[in-house]
Design an enzyme around this catalytic site. Structure first.
Site, PDB file in Angstrom:
ATOM      1  N   ASN A  95      53.872  14.709 -26.822  1.00  0.00           N
ATOM      2  CA  ASN A  95      53.460  13.312 -26.904  1.00  0.00           C
ATOM      3  C   ASN A  95      52.633  13.068 -28.162  1.00  0.00           C
ATOM      4  O   ASN A  95      52.001  13.995 -28.672  1.00  0.00           O
ATOM      5  CB  ASN A  95      52.629  12.936 -25.667  1.00  0.00           C
ATOM      6  CG  ASN A  95      53.498  12.726 -24.452  1.00  0.00           C
ATOM      7  OD1 ASN A  95      54.624  12.272 -24.553  1.00  0.00           O
ATOM      8  ND2 ASN A  95      52.965  13.076 -23.285  1.00  0.00           N
ATOM      9  N   CYS A 110      61.105  13.772 -21.362  1.00  0.00           N
ATOM     10  CA  CYS A 110      59.934  13.552 -20.514  1.00  0.00           C
ATOM     11  C   CYS A 110      60.388  13.716 -19.069  1.00  0.00           C
ATOM     12  O   CYS A 110      61.549  13.486 -18.748  1.00  0.00           O
ATOM     13  CB  CYS A 110      59.374  12.153 -20.760  1.00  0.00           C
ATOM     14  SG  CYS A 110      57.883  11.753 -19.824  1.00  0.00           S
ATOM     15  N   HIS A 111      59.479  14.118 -18.188  1.00  0.00           N
ATOM     16  CA  HIS A 111      59.861  14.304 -16.787  1.00  0.00           C
ATOM     17  C   HIS A 111      59.579  13.080 -15.922  1.00  0.00           C
ATOM     18  O   HIS A 111      59.822  13.113 -14.716  1.00  0.00           O
ATOM     19  CB  HIS A 111      59.143  15.525 -16.194  1.00  0.00           C
ATOM     20  CG  HIS A 111      57.671  15.537 -16.445  1.00  0.00           C
ATOM     21  ND1 HIS A 111      57.079  16.441 -17.287  1.00  0.00           N
ATOM     22  CD2 HIS A 111      56.681  14.752 -15.992  1.00  0.00           C
ATOM     23  CE1 HIS A 111      55.782  16.228 -17.333  1.00  0.00           C
ATOM     24  NE2 HIS A 111      55.514  15.204 -16.551  1.00  0.00           N
ATOM     25  N   HIS A 121      57.460   6.370 -21.036  1.00  0.00           N
ATOM     26  CA  HIS A 121      56.290   6.049 -20.220  1.00  0.00           C
ATOM     27  C   HIS A 121      56.273   4.587 -19.772  1.00  0.00           C
ATOM     28  O   HIS A 121      55.390   4.196 -18.999  1.00  0.00           O
ATOM     29  CB  HIS A 121      54.969   6.405 -20.927  1.00  0.00           C
ATOM     30  CG  HIS A 121      54.683   7.864 -20.935  1.00  0.00           C
ATOM     31  ND1 HIS A 121      53.479   8.385 -21.338  1.00  0.00           N
ATOM     32  CD2 HIS A 121      55.447   8.943 -20.601  1.00  0.00           C
ATOM     33  CE1 HIS A 121      53.503   9.697 -21.252  1.00  0.00           C
ATOM     34  NE2 HIS A 121      54.699  10.063 -20.807  1.00  0.00           N
TER      35      HIS A 121
END
Length: 416
Positions: free
Chosen positions: A128, A149-150, A181
């Site tokens: 990030n 990203c998870h 996000h």
């Protein structure tokens, strides 16, 4: 950083202690779950980086430039002097902007080496701020890059479990797109094709009204914007101007916002790893079940040409039609032997596109600052950040950026 090829795995770091720890962990996993079949090598320092990268098919980037001490401390403590409060500070906001700038400073050198010694390798970025780092690599280098990203994998599962709707998990259908996000759960249906959003909206509003919990910001999104998003409430509390405001501690209380959350996590994670390291050094074993992280599945799909679907961070290029063309977006992608292929999404609901755009322009200005090394663009990126702009004046933002710039230089982590 890890470099993966059909011939084996290489661990690379600039710090000998961290490299030895990573090598120990990977070797223990290789012994316990792979009968020691993989070849693992380690490479230390900038002088050995090209050797680590040579012949790599995949480069897994999971770095933290500046670590918790000194840079995360700098990112949080200096803004506090100006009254600017943060929760995570790793994606956007003033913390995310400076984290991006000092990291891109390093990625430029990574890219040069990859272009020279393994130009066909895929750069799998886990670091990030995802959109800014991935966006830089895709726009200003020749490295084949995807951001991973998870939060996509866990989005609807967390939502349904949190609303006591876990019976709807099996066989569910979902569609997620937006930016990292802040990608939106655009559709969620049960196995029979029934829309779950009406019940989700009802339960989320009721839960926010009657109890304090850890996901109040995202439930408020459902109520006010009509949709849930991928990353946690502590993250999303600082991606807008709604929840963290000067002299509004009532909102911090109402939405249960954990200020200074990321520094606390860093301290706990450092202590947790030290304990695990000591256990491994004492002969302990490590077990591992394959997770829902995408990296190994991307490798498998490309090596075997067996298609697999991921949520990937890529340059928009018109995939989401009402977001900027050069923005880094998070969309469904198909992976096969030919690589990673973003799928067409179309228009987002207008309010969601507006939310994404409020973050995108700060991200793009940060990328431009890193590329042009124009300090004024750092100021402009911070001004466009909705949280920073909601709390500080333009003059205060310039002064804050100057102080952060100087602090990073003194700490040995230059921005340019």
């Amino acid at each position: 950083m890890r470099c993966v090829s059909r011939c084996g795995n290489c661990a690379y770091d600039i710090d000998e202690k961290r490299l030895d720890e990573s090598y120990l962990l990977i070797s223990k996993m290789n012994d316990s779950i792979n009968e020691g079949r993989a070849t693992i090598k380690k490479y230390l320092g900038v002088g050995e980086r090209k050797d680590a990268l040579r012949k790599a098919d995949f480069v897994v980037n999971a770095i933290q430039v500046g670590l918790y001490d000194p840079c995360t401390i700098i990112d949080f403590e200096i803004p506090k002097k100006y009254g600017l409060r943060q929760t995570i500070g790793d994606t956007l906001g003033i913390g995310g902007i400076f984290r991006a700038l000092r990291t891109i400073h390093v990625l430029k050198d990574f890219a040069k080496d990859i272009e020279e010694v393994c130009p066909n390798a895929w750069f799998l970025n886990y670091t990030n701020p995802m959109a800014m780092l991935t966006g830089y690599m895709l726009r200003y280098t020749k490295v084949k890059t995807v951001g991973l990203c998870h939060s996509v994998q866990s989005c609807s599962k967390d939502l349904l479990n949190g609303l006591n709707m876990s019976d709807k998990l099996e066989g569910r259908h979902e569609k997620i797109a937006g930016i990292n996000h802040m990608a939106w759960l655009l559709e969620i249906k049960d196995k029979d094709g029934n829309d779950l959003y009406p019940e989700i909206k009802k339960r989320a509003k009721e839960k926010n009204a009657k109890e304090k919990h850890g996901d109040m910001v995202r439930y408020d999104y459902i109520d006010k914007l009509g949709y849930y998003c991928t990353e946690s409430s502590e993250h999303n509390a600082e991606y807008n101007s709604f929840y963290i405001k000067p002299n509004r501690n009532d909102l911090i209380e109402k939405y249960n916002i954990p200020l200074d959350e990321y520094p606390r996590r860093c301290i706990n994670q450092i202590a947790g790893w030290q304990k695990q390291y000591e256990e491994l050094m004492s002969g302990g074993k490590i077990e591992h079940n394959r997770s829902n992280e995408y990296a190994s599945r991307i490798m498998e799909a490309i090596y075997t040409n067996k298609p697999y679907k991921i949520g990937g961070n890529v340059i928009n290029n018109g995939v989401i039609t009402n977001l900027p063309y050069n923005a880094c977006v998070e969309v469904p992608c198909l992976v096969d032997g030919e690589g990673i292929h973003p799928t067409f999404v179309g228009e987002l609901p207008l309010q969601l596109a507006a939310m994404n755009s409020s973050n995108i322009y700060a991200q793009m200005l940060t990328i431009e600052a890193a590329h042009t090394m124009d300090k004024k663009k750092i100021y402009q990126a911070a001004m466009m950040d909705p949280h920073t702009g909601a709390e500080l004046s333009t003059d205060e933002i310039v002064a804050l950026c100057d102080e952060l710039f100087e602090a990073h230089e003194k700490a040995g982590y230059p921005i340019f």
